[in-house]
Every structure is written in structure tokens, then in C-alpha cells.
Motif scaffolding. Structure first.
Motif, PDB file in Angstrom:
ATOM      1  N   VAL A  44       4.050  -7.640  -0.904  1.00 48.25           N
ATOM      2  CA  VAL A  44       4.889  -7.958  -0.236  1.00 48.25           C
ATOM      3  C   VAL A  44       6.325  -7.515  -0.275  1.00 48.25           C
ATOM      4  O   VAL A  44       6.760  -7.027   0.664  1.00 48.25           O
ATOM      5  N   ALA A  45       6.525  -6.969  -1.606  1.00 47.70           N
ATOM      6  CA  ALA A  45       7.989  -6.208  -1.818  1.00 47.70           C
ATOM      7  C   ALA A  45       7.761  -4.891  -1.059  1.00 47.70           C
ATOM      8  O   ALA A  45       8.479  -4.172  -0.388  1.00 47.70           O
TER       9      ALA A  45
ATOM     10  N   VAL B  18      14.030  -0.229  -7.272  1.00 49.18           N
ATOM     11  CA  VAL B  18      13.050  -0.869  -6.441  1.00 49.18           C
ATOM     12  C   VAL B  18      11.715   0.164  -6.776  1.00 49.18           C
ATOM     13  O   VAL B  18      10.475  -0.741  -7.110  1.00 49.18           O
TER      14      VAL B  18
ATOM     15  N   MET C 259       5.692  -4.464   1.859  1.00 44.68           N
ATOM     16  CA  MET C 259       5.923  -4.685   3.166  1.00 44.68           C
ATOM     17  C   MET C 259       7.523  -4.709   3.476  1.00 44.68           C
ATOM     18  O   MET C 259       7.887  -4.069   4.613  1.00 44.68           O
ATOM     19  N   VAL C 260       8.203  -5.490   2.738  1.00 45.35           N
ATOM     20  CA  VAL C 260       9.565  -5.439   3.205  1.00 45.35           C
ATOM     21  C   VAL C 260      10.329  -4.154   3.073  1.00 45.35           C
ATOM     22  O   VAL C 260      11.130  -3.841   4.066  1.00 45.35           O
ATOM     23  N   ILE C 261       9.926  -3.529   2.155  1.00 52.70           N
ATOM     24  CA  ILE C 261      10.598  -1.969   2.107  1.00 52.70           C
ATOM     25  C   ILE C 261      10.171  -1.030   3.268  1.00 52.70           C
ATOM     26  O   ILE C 261      10.904  -0.535   3.887  1.00 52.70           O
TER      27      ILE C 261
ATOM     28  N   LEU D 186       9.381  -2.477   6.165  1.00 50.68           N
ATOM     29  CA  LEU D 186      10.068  -2.806   7.560  1.00 50.68           C
ATOM     30  C   LEU D 186      11.526  -2.740   7.595  1.00 50.68           C
ATOM     31  O   LEU D 186      12.182  -2.493   8.466  1.00 50.68           O
ATOM     32  N   MET D 187      12.382  -2.792   6.331  1.00 55.60           N
ATOM     33  CA  MET D 187      13.734  -2.485   5.983  1.00 55.60           C
ATOM     34  C   MET D 187      14.145  -1.233   5.937  1.00 55.60           C
ATOM     35  O   MET D 187      15.220  -0.744   6.073  1.00 55.60           O
TER      36      MET D 187
ATOM     37  N   TRP E 159      14.243   0.690   3.022  1.00 51.10           N
ATOM     38  CA  TRP E 159      15.072   0.899   1.849  1.00 51.10           C
ATOM     39  C   TRP E 159      14.829   2.118   1.275  1.00 51.10           C
ATOM     40  O   TRP E 159      14.067   2.061   0.330  1.00 51.10           O
TER      41      TRP E 159
END
Length: 132
Positions: free
Chosen positions: A118-119, A64, A121-123, A125-126, A128
Motif C-alpha cells: 500500500v505504501a 520512505v 502504491m501511494v508513492i 500515485l503521489m 514522492w
């Protein structure tokens, strides 16, 4: 020779632009140069962002982290190359009295930066990371 080939030759010999058409109002040429510099600043920021992602997010999963860093570096490189190409194309168009060239590159740049954002933000939030 195609216009692109001619444009690339002008990257390395910009004085040859003067051979085409008439000299435009200096204000337009200077505005074109300021636009070029803005694109270069954007390219530098993207390259810096790519290195920052790689260096300052060591806990992020390797794939990632490297993927996002490479995406930012690639968009930064493309932005720098596009800056000089756009400068030459606009300068030639102004000298010839033609319409300024249109470009899809701002959309490509926006999509590239938007996808990385966006990637990220996902990271966030999640969560990772390697440790989780």
C-alpha cells in the motif's frame, strides 16, 4: 524448560526430534519439509525485495525508501526464523499424534507485506521522490 526453549534447542539438533513419540508417515514429514522450504523461499523473496527497494529506488525520499526496505528485511528475517520454528513444532506434533500447531504468523506476514505494498502504491500515485 518451556516448549519454546525446547523448540529452539531442536533447531540445532533436529535428530533429537526422533526421541519424541513415533515416526509419522514419511509423506507427512516430507510435506512438512516442503512447507519449510516454501517459507524459506518467501523469506528470501522478502529480503531480496528489501534490498531492491533500497538499491533500485534511489530517487525515493531517503526515510520512505529505508523504512520500506527495513520493513521488508525485518519481515523476511522473521519469516526465516518462523520457518524453522514451525517445522520443529509440526514435526513434534506429528510424532506425538497431536493436532498441528496454529499460528498467527501468516496474518503478521500478510499485514507486513500488504502495508509495504500500500505504501508503494501511494508513492507511485503521489510521485514522492527527491526531485518532486
Amino acid at each position: 524448560m518451556t516448549d519454546f526453549g525446547k523448540d529452539v534447542r531442536l533447531w540445532f539438533a533436529p535428530q533429537r526430534v526422533r526421541e519424541e513419540g513415533e515416526t509419522p508417515d514419511y509423506r507427512f514429514s516430507l510435506a512438512n519439509e516442503r512447507t519449510f522450504l516454501a517459507w524459506i523461499r518467501t523469506a528470501l523473496a522478502l529480503v531480496g525485495g528489501g534490498f531492491a527497494v533500497d538499491q533500485f529506488l534511489p530517487d525515493l525520499r531517503w526515510g520512505v525508501r529505508v523504512g520500506m526496505a527495513l520493513a521488508l528485511l525485518a519481515v523476511g528475517a522473521a519469516c526465516a526464523l518462523r520457518a524453522v520454528n514451525h517445522w520443529v513444532r509440526c514435526e513434534r506434533a506429528m510424532r506425538r499424534g497431536e493436532d498441528l500447531p496454529l499460528s498467527r504468523f501468516p496474518v503478521v506476514l500478510s499485514l507486513g507485506v500488504g502495508l509495504v505494498a500500500v505504501a508503494m502504491m501511494v508513492i507511485v500515485l503521489m510521485g514522492w521522490t527527491n526531485g518532486r
